[in-house]
Design a protein around this motif. Structure first.
Motif, PDB file in Angstrom:
ATOM      1  N   ILE A  27       6.187 -10.129  -7.733  1.00 31.45           N
ATOM      2  CA  ILE A  27       6.414  -8.682  -7.710  1.00 31.45           C
ATOM      3  C   ILE A  27       7.424  -8.290  -8.767  1.00 31.45           C
ATOM      4  N   VAL A  28       7.148  -7.167  -9.459  1.00 29.98           N
ATOM      5  CA  VAL A  28       8.056  -6.616 -10.467  1.00 29.98           C
ATOM      6  C   VAL A  28       8.207  -5.111 -10.260  1.00 29.98           C
ATOM      7  N   THR A  29       7.062  -4.415 -10.239  1.00 29.84           N
ATOM      8  CA  THR A  29       7.065  -2.965 -10.067  1.00 29.84           C
ATOM      9  C   THR A  29       6.155  -2.582  -8.915  1.00 29.84           C
ATOM     10  N   MET A  30       6.376  -1.377  -8.399  1.00 31.09           N
ATOM     11  CA  MET A  30       5.559  -0.899  -7.284  1.00 31.09           C
ATOM     12  C   MET A  30       5.644   0.615  -7.213  1.00 31.09           C
ATOM     13  N   CYS A  31       4.516   1.249  -6.888  1.00 28.38           N
ATOM     14  CA  CYS A  31       4.549   2.689  -6.652  1.00 28.38           C
ATOM     15  C   CYS A  31       5.296   2.970  -5.355  1.00 28.38           C
ATOM     16  N   ARG A  32       5.690   4.201  -5.191  1.00 30.94           N
ATOM     17  CA  ARG A  32       6.391   4.625  -3.979  1.00 30.94           C
ATOM     18  C   ARG A  32       5.493   5.535  -3.156  1.00 30.94           C
ATOM     19  N   ARG A  33       5.683   5.488  -1.850  1.00 25.52           N
ATOM     20  CA  ARG A  33       4.945   6.411  -0.988  1.00 25.52           C
ATOM     21  C   ARG A  33       5.265   7.837  -1.409  1.00 25.52           C
ATOM     22  N   GLY A  34       4.246   8.645  -1.512  1.00 27.60           N
ATOM     23  CA  GLY A  34       4.432  10.017  -1.963  1.00 27.60           C
ATOM     24  C   GLY A  34       4.129  10.218  -3.430  1.00 27.60           C
ATOM     25  N   ASP A  35       3.943   9.136  -4.204  1.00 29.02           N
ATOM     26  CA  ASP A  35       3.560   9.290  -5.602  1.00 29.02           C
ATOM     27  C   ASP A  35       2.189   9.952  -5.676  1.00 29.02           C
ATOM     28  N   PRO A  36       1.961  10.813  -6.684  1.00 31.14           N
ATOM     29  CA  PRO A  36       0.656  11.467  -6.811  1.00 31.14           C
ATOM     30  C   PRO A  36      -0.439  10.457  -7.154  1.00 31.14           C
ATOM     31  N   PRO A  37      -1.691  10.740  -6.792  1.00 33.24           N
ATOM     32  CA  PRO A  37      -2.797   9.815  -7.073  1.00 33.24           C
ATOM     33  C   PRO A  37      -2.882   9.413  -8.543  1.00 33.24           C
ATOM     34  N   GLU A  38      -2.561  10.349  -9.448  1.00 36.18           N
ATOM     35  CA  GLU A  38      -2.647  10.043 -10.877  1.00 36.18           C
ATOM     36  C   GLU A  38      -1.681   8.942 -11.264  1.00 36.18           C
ATOM     37  N   ALA A  39      -0.481   8.950 -10.692  1.00 36.75           N
ATOM     38  CA  ALA A  39       0.510   7.911 -10.994  1.00 36.75           C
ATOM     39  C   ALA A  39       0.090   6.579 -10.391  1.00 36.75           C
ATOM     40  N   VAL A  40      -0.478   6.617  -9.183  1.00 37.57           N
ATOM     41  CA  VAL A  40      -0.916   5.389  -8.521  1.00 37.57           C
ATOM     42  C   VAL A  40      -2.041   4.732  -9.316  1.00 37.57           C
ATOM     43  N   ALA A  41      -2.969   5.542  -9.827  1.00 34.90           N
ATOM     44  CA  ALA A  41      -4.115   4.994 -10.554  1.00 34.90           C
ATOM     45  C   ALA A  41      -3.744   4.559 -11.965  1.00 34.90           C
ATOM     46  N   ALA A  42      -2.865   5.307 -12.622  1.00 33.26           N
ATOM     47  CA  ALA A  42      -2.605   5.068 -14.045  1.00 33.26           C
ATOM     48  C   ALA A  42      -1.476   4.084 -14.304  1.00 33.26           C
ATOM     49  N   THR A  43      -0.643   3.804 -13.292  1.00 31.44           N
ATOM     50  CA  THR A  43       0.499   2.924 -13.512  1.00 31.44           C
ATOM     51  C   THR A  43       0.637   1.923 -12.367  1.00 31.44           C
ATOM     52  N   SER A  44       1.536   0.975 -12.569  1.00 34.39           N
ATOM     53  CA  SER A  44       1.863   0.010 -11.511  1.00 34.39           C
ATOM     54  C   SER A  44       3.198   0.338 -10.868  1.00 34.39           C
ATOM     55  N   GLY A  45       3.654   1.576 -11.057  1.00 31.74           N
ATOM     56  CA  GLY A  45       4.880   2.003 -10.412  1.00 31.74           C
ATOM     57  C   GLY A  45       6.133   1.622 -11.176  1.00 31.74           C
ATOM     58  N   GLY A  75      -3.871  -3.631  -7.069  1.00 29.80           N
ATOM     59  CA  GLY A  75      -3.335  -3.955  -8.393  1.00 29.80           C
ATOM     60  C   GLY A  75      -4.201  -5.023  -9.010  1.00 29.80           C
ATOM     61  N   ALA A  76      -3.638  -5.810  -9.934  1.00 35.26           N
ATOM     62  CA  ALA A  76      -4.304  -6.940 -10.591  1.00 35.26           C
ATOM     63  C   ALA A  76      -5.356  -6.512 -11.593  1.00 35.26           C
ATOM     64  N   ALA A  77      -5.685  -5.246 -11.674  1.00 39.62           N
ATOM     65  CA  ALA A  77      -6.677  -4.771 -12.628  1.00 39.62           C
ATOM     66  C   ALA A  77      -6.534  -3.254 -12.727  1.00 39.62           C
ATOM     67  N   VAL A  78      -7.318  -2.655 -13.618  1.00 38.18           N
ATOM     68  CA  VAL A  78      -7.298  -1.202 -13.751  1.00 38.18           C
ATOM     69  C   VAL A  78      -7.768  -0.583 -12.437  1.00 38.18           C
ATOM     70  N   VAL A  79      -7.053   0.419 -11.969  1.00 37.21           N
ATOM     71  CA  VAL A  79      -7.393   1.089 -10.713  1.00 37.21           C
ATOM     72  C   VAL A  79      -7.949   2.477 -11.044  1.00 37.21           C
ATOM     73  N   PRO A  80      -9.239   2.708 -10.839  1.00 39.90           N
ATOM     74  CA  PRO A  80      -9.804   4.023 -11.150  1.00 39.90           C
ATOM     75  C   PRO A  80      -9.204   5.113 -10.259  1.00 39.90           C
ATOM     76  N   LEU A  81      -8.945   6.267 -10.832  1.00 43.37           N
ATOM     77  CA  LEU A  81      -8.440   7.403 -10.062  1.00 43.37           C
ATOM     78  C   LEU A  81      -9.406   7.751  -8.939  1.00 43.37           C
ATOM     79  N   GLU A  82     -10.705   7.639  -9.218  1.00 41.42           N
ATOM     80  CA  GLU A  82     -11.714   7.943  -8.206  1.00 41.42           C
ATOM     81  C   GLU A  82     -11.550   7.042  -6.982  1.00 41.42           C
ATOM     82  N   LEU A  83     -11.167   5.778  -7.194  1.00 39.72           N
ATOM     83  CA  LEU A  83     -10.994   4.861  -6.063  1.00 39.72           C
ATOM     84  C   LEU A  83      -9.845   5.326  -5.170  1.00 39.72           C
ATOM     85  N   VAL A  84      -8.726   5.704  -5.771  1.00 44.52           N
ATOM     86  CA  VAL A  84      -7.583   6.193  -4.996  1.00 44.52           C
ATOM     87  C   VAL A  84      -7.982   7.435  -4.212  1.00 44.52           C
ATOM     88  N   GLU A  85      -8.687   8.341  -4.863  1.00 40.31           N
ATOM     89  CA  GLU A  85      -9.084   9.588  -4.200  1.00 40.31           C
ATOM     90  C   GLU A  85     -10.087   9.333  -3.086  1.00 40.31           C
TER      91      GLU A  85
END
Length: 555
Positions: free
Chosen positions: A347-365, A314-324
């Protein structure tokens, strides 16, 4: 996910000292801390923490007194910090990138009674730096500008005559009975302050967010569950302990789950790769730049990284390529992103295990259980999904306030408990949050929050600077860096190189502007406010002065 009541670590333990004791009882022989040649079991860690707590009590620390730690990630940081908290003190972590004057401000502001300080770190004597800063103040004694600071304990075998070594300090607690230490710890109520985490605001003056034991325990009980942290995990903690994430998502989370802490004091890609392989590291949180550098290092394939299974970023934009790439090349099964700030216990928001890579890269959950997140427009009304606005947060983990600053607290938190984050974000229809901008102009340098108002205040101390504004600009390695637009005083021949070199002596490295552009004047509106949007768009060029730019300086 289990029911919220099962995750209520605040109800289960009540305070951080009781969590430490429970971790010792549950995980006694399991490795707790690995720091070079130091390898401590949970039982050994617990014994060292109680010894440090006894020494704090012998030194006169009372419940509610502030105790600071200014040191890098080491086993001694863990022991001294948890020892102080066990003695009932409120922990004040100090940024290791601070210069002496910056650290002295935090110590003076909190009236810290004891300071645990490193000796020499990265070629800098912290003791000498603090002494120089303290002598700029008024008063008597070895640190005249810090009259509330009764003890300075150097976390090494050597210390100046008027300070105390770590070994000498610990010896002072030998006559304090174990029952007295336990009684002090058991007397702490869940709503007692556990720490004061300093964060700068738009005024440029650092403010200390006060967080309680219950808030910390509950928030990181939930974080640990969402991340899937296990007792069998070996956690390389590169995020600095002075930061909420390093201390709480690192030390506190490991205590909650019985995982092994492997602190790293300085981030070095070769050192990190070697430790991941040698210690079979399975958990590696950190900013995106950290993981990008690991992936791109030419020696990566010479190290066995197969134990890695969990990355939280987190803390910055997360490229989809990095997650992949993390999932594909390193076979990391769980990659998550999160969002938080010191005023919300980190802490405020968080992705959940099982979220698709696009959601992990594009949002903070999505919001944590027990947390409300709202995006509002300029009129304070909730914005429609997909519409940007200021992010507001309400929940059990929002700070009780800024330390001894009711006016700033009232500006940050509404009477009905909504925290103004100062961040601009967008909520989608599923409740996922995407941070798009920062109202407070804060920018992120390699994972560190940099606040223009604070940097401007420091730059304004230069005798040849008449006016200055700082904005964040993109940087391929660090994500963002600072650029200063400065107005020189008449007849000044100050160069960009000169100002950058001066800045490196006066402020933490991540705050130092990497570019300087001298201008005849700063663009302002009718109210006198600097138009930073115009600066970001290059609107300073008509007033630019020749020979005034210095780009591309690296940290």
């Amino acid at each position: 996910m289990r029911g919220d009541l099962e995750l209520r670590a605040d109800l289960k333990y009540g305070s951080i000292p009781r969590l430490v004791r429970a971790a010792v009882e549950r995980h006694g022989p399991r490795e707790a801390v690995i720091d070079g040649r130091i390898r401590l079991s949970y039982a050994e860690l617990g014994a060292r923490v109680e010894r440090a707590a006894a020494a704090c009590i012998a030194s006169g620390v009372a419940a509610g007194d502030r105790v600071a730690v200014w040191a890098p990630n080491t086993a001694d940081w863990i022991v001294s910090a948890l020892g102080a908290v066990t003695a009932g003190a409120v922990l004040v972590p100090v940024n290791t990138r601070f210069k002496g004057a910056e650290a002295a401000y935090v110590l003076r502001r909190t009236r810290a009674k004891i300071l645990f300080i490193t000796g020499t770190f990265l070629g800098t004597s912290y003791v000498a730096s603090l002494r120089r800063a303290a002598h700029e103040g008024e008063g008597r004694g070895p640190l005249p500008g810090l009259e509330h600071l009764q003890r300075v304990v150097v976390l090494s075998d050597d210390a100046p005559a008027d300070f105390t070594t770590w070994k000498e300090f610990l010896a002072e607690g030998a006559d304090v009975p174990a029952d007295a230490v336990r009684a002090r710890a058991d007397a702490l109520p869940p709503d007692a302050p556990s720490d004061i985490l300093f964060t700068s605001g738009t005024t440029g003056h650092p403010k200390g967010a006060v967080i309680t034991h219950a808030q910390t325990l509950r928030a990181y009980g939930v974080w640990s569950e969402l991340a899937g942290l296990r007792a069998s995990d070996r956690y390389l903690i590169i995020n600095p302990f002075f930061h909420t994430f390093g201390y709480k998502a690192g030390i506190i989370a490991c205590l909650l789950r019985g995982a092994t802490m492997v602190p790293q004091s300085v981030f070095s890609v070769p050192a990190a790769l070697a430790r991941i392989a040698a210690e079979r590291i399975s958990v590696l949180p950190g900013p995106p730049t950290l993981h990008q550098q690991l992936l791109d290092h030419p020696a990566r394939d010479r190290h066995d990284l197969s134990a890695l299974r969990l990355v939280v970023t987190g803390a910055a934009v997360v490229p989809l390529e990095l997650v992949e790439r993390l999932r594909g090349e390193l076979k990391v099964s769980t990659v998550l992103t999160a969002y938080g700030l010191s005023e919300s216990s980190g802490i405020v928001t968080m992705c959940r295990r099982g979220d698709p890579p696009e959601a992990v890269a594009a949002t903070s959950g999505r919001a944590l259980p027990g947390t409300e997140v709202r995006v509002v427009g300029p009129d304070g009304r909730p914005a429609a999904p997909g519409t940007p606005g200021e992010v507001l947060v309400r929940g059990y983990h929002v700070m009780s306030g800024y330390f001894e600053d009711p006016a700033a607290t009232a500006r940050a938190v509404t009477p009905d408990g909504w925290l103004h984050t100062g961040d601009v974000g967008v909520l989608d229809a599923d409740g996922n949050l995407r941070i798009t901008d920062r109202i407070k102009d804060m920018f992120i340098v390699g994972g560190f929050n940099a606040y223009p108002a604070e940097i401007e205040q420091l730059l304004g101390r230069h005798p040849e600077i008449a006016d200055v504004a700082v904005v964040g600009i993109p940087d391929p390695r660090l994500g963002e860096v600072g650029k200063a637009y400065a107005v020189r005083r008449p007849r000044s021949s100050l160069s960009a190189d000169d100002l950058i070199a001066w800045s490196r002596r006066e402020m933490a490295n991540y705050k130092v502007p990497r570019e300087v552009e001298f201008v005849a004047e700063l663009p302002r509106n009718a109210a006198g406010k600097v138009l930073k949007g115009r600066l970001r768009e290059g609107g300073s060029r008509p007033g630019a002065q020749p020979g005034g730019s210095r780009p591309g300086v690296q940290s």
